[in-house]
Design an enzyme around this catalytic site. Structure first.
Site, PDB file in Angstrom:
ATOM      1  N   LYS A 165      80.795  25.052  68.630  1.00 27.24           N
ATOM      2  CA  LYS A 165      81.138  24.269  67.456  1.00 27.24           C
ATOM      3  C   LYS A 165      79.950  23.409  67.034  1.00 27.24           C
ATOM      4  CE  LYS A 165      84.056  20.499  66.488  1.00 27.24           C
ATOM      5  NZ  LYS A 165      84.810  19.499  67.230  1.00 27.24           N
TER       6      LYS A 165
ATOM      7  N   LYS B 110      74.189  30.175  72.652  1.00 25.36           N
ATOM      8  CA  LYS B 110      75.628  30.343  72.784  1.00 25.36           C
ATOM      9  C   LYS B 110      76.375  29.995  71.504  1.00 25.36           C
ATOM     10  CE  LYS B 110      78.173  26.667  74.980  1.00 25.36           C
ATOM     11  NZ  LYS B 110      78.066  25.299  74.514  1.00 25.36           N
TER      12      LYS B 110
ATOM     13  N   LYS C  43      78.857   7.127  74.423  1.00 24.78           N
ATOM     14  CA  LYS C  43      79.681   6.652  73.305  1.00 24.78           C
ATOM     15  C   LYS C  43      79.163   5.323  72.758  1.00 24.78           C
ATOM     16  CE  LYS C  43      82.740   9.750  72.401  1.00 24.78           C
ATOM     17  NZ  LYS C  43      83.490  10.379  73.470  1.00 24.78           N
TER      18      LYS C  43
END
Ligand code: TRP
Length: 329
Positions: free
Chosen positions: A197, A194, A111
């Site tokens: 999103k 796969k 982050k």
């Protein structure tokens, strides 16, 4: 009966990969364990979402999980912020969480690398809040993906540390629950591994029929086999894999035989596949819309869920306060 806690991030929409993957297992699990499913809205605040957006996303996540088969009669579904006991436990556990170990968490390091302009204390304490979600119900198991394993390890560390410091055997060591063989993997239609999103290749439970048809017709294919029983290239194997999940076995066998005889017409196969996906998705999409339009029902669900969660959380907080020396006169 074992206790299971699962946090749901209210971001984005569910796709077929989620539906046939984790969700199918959640729906089964709700009958076999004492499950707490919650929408992790506190955690979402680390990224400073627009308030209206946050609310819409929570509502959407709730409606999608209900539409996909989580049953509030059987299990406990609640909104994280409806259980402020979690926040209190997080405060108490933070007294025994070291800034150094929090700074070393992989998700935190990632982050700060990606968003150096927003390194807030909530982000640093994310693992403590997550541990609190889990320990507030003293969970035996937490179904998590790879990316959450370290957080769960920290949860166990915080639990052990608490037990050691206060000389109690209060918190369990919550273990990851891996669905293993039961986890159906849905591949992407873009030839890649796969459906996801972040991969941008999802067919969503909220997608209209026309959108599904377009997405399926765009699926990557090849020139077709030139000899009988030719091994399939990945994009073709992926289309067959999805067909195996959504279509009737006879349909799958029919197209497989066509492929093996070199008579396959991918266009026909895709048309069939699109209709079979629509047969799965359309009823769910309608349920999502109905549920979203029914605020009375949603309110009932979250109030009943919060009441059930509160029973378990209140007990934990009574004990934790007592153990830490916060006692009534
Ligand atoms: N951190 C989890 C995620 O990003 C969501 C989450 C929050 C969670 N609290 C949890 C998952 C407790 C399991 C248990 O997906």
């Amino acid at each position: 009966m074992k206790t299971v806690v699962s946090g749901i991030r209210p971001t984005g929409q569910l796709h077929l990969g989620n539906y046939f993957g984790a969700l199918k297992n959640f729906v089964k699990m709700q009958n076999d364990a004492n499950c707490y499913f919650f929408i992790a809205d506190y955690h979402s605040l680390t990224t400073h979402p627009d308030p209206q957006n946050l609310h819409d996303n929570v509502k959407n996540a709730l409606a999608e999980y209900l539409a996909a088969g989580l049953d509030p009669q059987t299990t406990t579904i609640y909104i994280q912020s409806d259980l402020p006991q979690t926040a209190e436990l997080s405060l108490l556990l933070s007294m025994h969480a070291y800034v150094g170990e929090l700074e070393r968490t992989a998700s935190f390091k990632e982050k700060i690398r990606k968003h150096p302009d927003n390194i807030n204390a909530g982000l640093l304490c994310y693992p403590v809040l997550m541990a609190s979600d889990i320990l507030i119900h003293r969970a035996d198991f937490v179904p998590v993906g790879k990316d959450q394993e370290q957080h769960l390890e920290m949860t166990r560390k915080f639990a052990r540390r608490f037990n050691t410091i206060y000389g109690v055997e209060y918190f369990p060591e919550s273990m990851p629950y891996n669905f293993g063989q039961d986890l159906t993997k849905v591949p992407g239609l873009d030839g890649s591994g796969k459906m996801g999103k972040s991969e941008g290749n999802g067919i969503y439970l909220a997608d209209p029929d026309e959108v599904i048809r377009k997405k399926v017709m765009r699926a990557v294919t090849d020139q077709g086999p030139t000899e009988p029983n030719q091994p399939m290239a990945e994009p073709i194997a992926n289309i067959f894999a999805i067909m195996k999940i959504v279509s009737h076995p006879e349909t799958y066998d029919f197209y497989l035989a066509k492929y093996n005889n070199c008579e396959i017409r991918y266009g026909d196969m895709k048309k069939q596949l699109a209709e079979d996906i629509i047969a799965v998705v359309a009823p769910i999409r309608e349920r999502i819309a109905d549920i979203k339009a029914n605020d009375v029902y949603l309110r009932e669900v979250v109030e009943a869920g919060a009441a059930k969660a509160r029973a378990s959380a209140d007990e934990t907080m009574r004990n934790v306060r007592e153990i830490m020396g916060i006692k009534p006169f």
